[in-house]
Design an enzyme around this catalytic site. Structure first.
Site, PDB file in Angstrom:
ATOM      1  N   LYS A  60     -46.167  -2.831  12.422  1.00 14.68           N
ATOM      2  CA  LYS A  60     -45.353  -3.245  11.272  1.00 14.68           C
ATOM      3  C   LYS A  60     -44.452  -4.388  11.703  1.00 14.68           C
ATOM      4  O   LYS A  60     -43.814  -4.308  12.754  1.00 14.68           O
ATOM      5  CB  LYS A  60     -44.484  -2.080  10.787  1.00 14.68           C
ATOM      6  N   ASP A 106     -43.544  -5.541   6.185  1.00 12.26           N
ATOM      7  CA  ASP A 106     -42.478  -4.853   5.448  1.00 12.26           C
ATOM      8  C   ASP A 106     -41.534  -5.899   4.845  1.00 12.26           C
ATOM      9  O   ASP A 106     -40.395  -6.060   5.266  1.00 12.26           O
ATOM     10  CB  ASP A 106     -41.739  -3.916   6.405  1.00 12.26           C
ATOM     11  N   LYS A 111     -40.545  -6.039   1.669  1.00  9.37           N
ATOM     12  CA  LYS A 111     -39.718  -5.445   0.608  1.00  9.37           C
ATOM     13  C   LYS A 111     -39.427  -6.460  -0.500  1.00  9.37           C
ATOM     14  O   LYS A 111     -38.284  -6.735  -0.865  1.00  9.37           O
ATOM     15  CB  LYS A 111     -38.423  -4.873   1.179  1.00  9.37           C
ATOM     16  N   ASP A 152     -38.538  -9.435  -6.951  1.00 13.35           N
ATOM     17  CA  ASP A 152     -38.166 -10.670  -7.656  1.00 13.35           C
ATOM     18  C   ASP A 152     -38.949 -10.680  -8.966  1.00 13.35           C
ATOM     19  O   ASP A 152     -39.595  -9.691  -9.298  1.00 13.35           O
ATOM     20  CB  ASP A 152     -38.506 -11.886  -6.755  1.00 13.35           C
ATOM     21  N   THR A 163     -33.995   4.791   2.465  1.00 14.47           N
ATOM     22  CA  THR A 163     -33.439   5.973   3.150  1.00 14.47           C
ATOM     23  C   THR A 163     -31.960   5.760   3.494  1.00 14.47           C
ATOM     24  O   THR A 163     -31.253   6.707   3.793  1.00 14.47           O
ATOM     25  CB  THR A 163     -34.228   6.288   4.432  1.00 14.47           C
ATOM     26  N   ARG A 209     -38.214   2.680  17.441  1.00 12.73           N
ATOM     27  CA  ARG A 209     -37.501   2.822  18.709  1.00 12.73           C
ATOM     28  C   ARG A 209     -37.955   3.959  19.612  1.00 12.73           C
ATOM     29  O   ARG A 209     -37.839   3.838  20.833  1.00 12.73           O
ATOM     30  CB  ARG A 209     -35.999   2.920  18.416  1.00 12.73           C
TER      31      ARG A 209
END
Ligand code: C5P
Length: 236
Positions: free
Chosen positions: A33, A60, A62, A65, A121, A209
């Site tokens: 990603k 990603d 996002k 518009d 989230t 991570r």
């Protein structure tokens, strides 16, 4: 044997770091990603470059518009080889339809699909953005809307997998916020272990991570992948 359903979040500032990580992790995971940091830095040409490793790239972006703008952006990302592109479901059905059209045109027959982000989230109180519903209700509504727009899947936290599954069982469920037992949670509040998320019905896990900051990222990816494949049992 199929590769574990892990998409590694390459959250690094430079193309060199992303490339190095992806090269060492490619044997152990399904794909990668890249997010806004790499898109705004090295840019979309990195998508085409990483694709050379033979793994799908989840962009990603996002997008959120007007439909015309989102369609054009998705077309560009499709033309450089994005396998998945995220949009905010809150942009509405016409915007998601436009994203699906643009990505397919740009991909010119290659497999590519839009993933809708329902509720971030990081949000825990929707009243500040004028939404009176509880999070699960908003996820339910936006998942239904996304399904009607012909997206391939949704991005949701492990907590909402059940809601998404109930509303739109055929949509792919892509789940971030994954932490193997004993690993630092960082800024993620709603975490789940890889095995628990898969048990709940996640199709693909986004893991950053817990892999990229490990002393030996390739070893960490292999270990997490092994746990998932063992948890699935024979025939899973
Ligand atoms: O390092 P970590 O495993 O927490 O990384 C999770 C990745 O998934 C990050 O790239 C983050 O931006 C992304 N993500 C998320 N929650 C969402 C959507 C994307 O954590 N709802």
């Amino acid at each position: 044997m199929s590769r574990p359903p892990i998409l590694v979040a390459l959250d690094t500032p430079t193309a060199g770091e992303a490339r190095g990580l992806a090269t060492s992790l490619a044997p152990h995971v399904t794909g990668f990603k890249i997010g806004l940091e790499l898109l705004m830095g090295p840019g979309p040409s990195l998508i085409a470059e990483l694709r050379e490793l033979g793994r799908p790239i989840f962009v990603d972006a996002k997008l959120h518009d007007i439909p015309n703008t989102v369609e054009a952006a998705a077309r560009q990302l499709g033309s450089v080889g994005a396998r998945w592109v995220t949009v905010h479901a809150a942009g509405g059905r016409a915007m998601m339809d436009a994203a699906v059209t643009g990505l397919a045109e740009g991909a010119e027959g290659e497999q590519a699909g839009i993933l809708a982000v329902t509720v971030l989230t990081s949000l825990d109180d929707l009243t500040e953005i004028g939404v009176g519903d509880m999070i699960a209700e908003q996820v339910r509504r936006l998942t239904g809307l996304a399904a009607s727009a012909g997206v391939e899947g949704v991005v949701c936290s492990a907590r909402e997998i059940g809601v998404c599954r109930a509303v739109a069982p055929d949509l792919l469920r892509v789940v971030p916020g994954i932490r193997p037992g004993g690993v630092e949670h960082h800024d993620q509040a709603r975490v789940a272990t890889p095995e628990a998320a898969i048990d709940e019905g996640a199709d693909l896990l986004v893991i950053g991570r817990a892999i990229t900051l490990a002393p030996d990222p390739a070893e960490a990816a292999a270990r997490i992948g092994q746990t998932i494949l063992e948890g699935r049992g024979p025939g899973g």
